[in-house]
Design an enzyme around this catalytic site. Structure first.
Site: not given
Ligand code: ARG
Length: 463
Positions: A156, A277, A283, A290
């Site tokens: 979980h 970024s 970043k 992704e």
């Protein structure tokens, strides 16, 4: 251009309809398979006395020339051709004259295209398998390095029990091993030759389908001509095997994304596999992971697309089936691209074991071990579970951990507690003691690595 199938009509079609109908812009990638199939067909025709030997030789030489010229770039595809099969045949006849027109005896584009896709996809299976093996090897190496690196295992997404990072990585190795197995299983059914099924009913010529099948490296032939030209199960099977590979890569990607966040910081990806970024200078985005996660949806789409196309088709060939190729090619291209970037991304990531260990020390993930300790001293598990829970609550209240809670506090809950309990809740020991087969102990992880490497070798032998 006049159609080769000009017969009952004059073969003149609307140019928009021609574009709509044409598949050359996506089936041209099967040119080598198409040509090799045609060479075997010419050979078979002459062997069976359907065409003369010198005719077959002329056809084969012509095809060899076309293959070489396509490979070298000397010959370009004619994008106005209807498909790759028509293009090759037209080019052949242009090169060798009327004898080229004999090649299409005792076959149809329906069995020809079915043959080409099978030949093309079995090569794709080999490539995908090799890429999967590369990733599994990287996982075995990394798991070996981290067979004793403590981290928390999660359920979980809540810290659950101590495991090692090596154990976690080997879970993915097992999934990918099944993927390799699934691909080889899929190849078994794919590797049956449809050539000679002709348009749908077989042929009146005395052909030798088995010769042609063997020449092209097939294990057997499709035993019903209607099925042979209508079957695209092997495309569906391959795409579903690829979808599962994508499930695994996507779950792994999700973890990579989480682990590389500041909230976890269990790993750092090499700058080769992250992006910056355009506005936030700090970043380091895990774009590759992704994208792998994102492309998974697209591969499912490929699978669902073909399933839907096939569901209402009457036997045998229908033009709808031309829609099989783009999806299955896309699924193959996508999974290969994903694996090509995923494997080096994993190989080059750095693992921040200190952060893993720290996180493991904060979640009371040794509470089960504390209960097991009491059970081994004779207490029923359910009672031990309860006491262990109460002790966790006490630690939370006192802002401490089970490892540091004084023995007197423990004794208030049960007289069974003694100094040994600190051994039992030590995280290294928790891992060390999970000796059950497939468990997280160092020896077990070593065995898993050995097992996986053995399976890879076995696969090599069976090839
Ligand atoms: N381009 C076609 C396909 O991909 C080849 C088979 C055409 N057969 C036919 N009867 N029109 O399916």
């Amino acid at each position: 251009m006049a159609k080769m199938w000009t017969g009952v009509t004059d073969g003149v079609t609307d140019s928009i309809a021609d574009d709509f109908n044409s598949s050359i812009h996506f089936d041209s990638r099967m040119y080598a398979h198409d040509i090799k199939g045609s060479m075997a067909h010419a050979m078979m025709l002459s062997l069976c006395g359907i065409i003369a030997e010198d005719e077959a030789n002329t056809i084969i030489a012509g095809l060899e020339g076309i293959l070489a010229d396509l490979q070298s770039g000397k010959l370009e595809f004619d994008m106005s051709a209807e498909d790759i099969h028509m293009f090759v045949e037209q080019e052949l006849t242009a090169r060798i004259g009327d004898v080229g027109k004999k090649l299409h005896t005792a076959r149809s584009r329906n069995d020809q295209v079915a043959l080409d896709i099978r030949m093309y996809l079995r090569d794709e299976i080999d490539e995908i398998t090799a890429l999967l093996k590369g990733l599994v090897e990287v996982l075995c190496d990394k798991a070996g390095e981290h067979k004793a690196s403590i981290m928390s295992g999660y359920t979980h997404l809540q810290r659950a029990q101590p495991i090692t990072f090596g154990h976690h990585l080997m879970a993915y190795a097992m999934m990918l091993l099944r993927d390799i197995d699934r691909l080889s299983d899929c190849k078994k059914r794919m590797n049956m030759s449809p050539i000679g099924c002709c348009a749908l009913a077989g042929t009146t010529y005395n052909t030798d389908r088995r010769f042609e099948a063997e020449k092209l490296g097939f294990d057997g032939i499709c035993m019903n001509s209607l099925d042979g030209v209508s079957d695209r199960d092997f495309c569906v099977e391959l795409m579903s095997a690829i979808s599962l590979i994508m499930v695994h890569l996507s779950r792994f990607s999700e973890e990579i994304i989480l682990w590389s966040s500041w909230e976890f910081k269990f790993i750092e990806l090499s700058s080769n596999y992250t992006t910056g970024s355009s506005i936030m200078p700090q970043k380091r985005n895990p774009d590759m992971a992704e994208l792998v996660r994102g492309k998974t949806g697209r591969v499912y789409g490929d699978l669902l697309g073909l399933l839907t196309t096939l569901k209402g088709l009457p036997l045998a060939y229908n033009k709808d089936m031309q829609e099989d190729k783009e999806g299955v090619f896309d699924a193959c291209d996508t999974v290969k691209m994903c694996l090509k970037v995923f494997t080096p991304m994993i190989a080059t990531m750095s693992v921040i074991t200190d952060n893993m260990k720290k996180a493991a020390g904060e979640g009371f993930i040794n509470a089960t071990d504390l209960a097991d300790y009491l059970v081994k001293k004779g207490m029923p598990f359910r009672t031990a579970y309860k006491i262990s829970g109460q002790l966790v609550a006490l630690c939370m209240q006192k802002k401490t951990v089970l490892e540091d809670l004084p023995l007197e506090e423990y004794k208030q809950f049960s007289e069974l507690f003694d100094e040994e309990l600190y051994d039992a809740v030590n995280l290294e020991n928790c891992v060390k003691r999970r000796i059950s087969e497939g468990g997280t102990s160092v020896e077990s992880v070593e065995k898993q690595i050995e097992f996986v490497k053995g399976q890879l070798k076995q696969g090599e032998k069976n090839k």
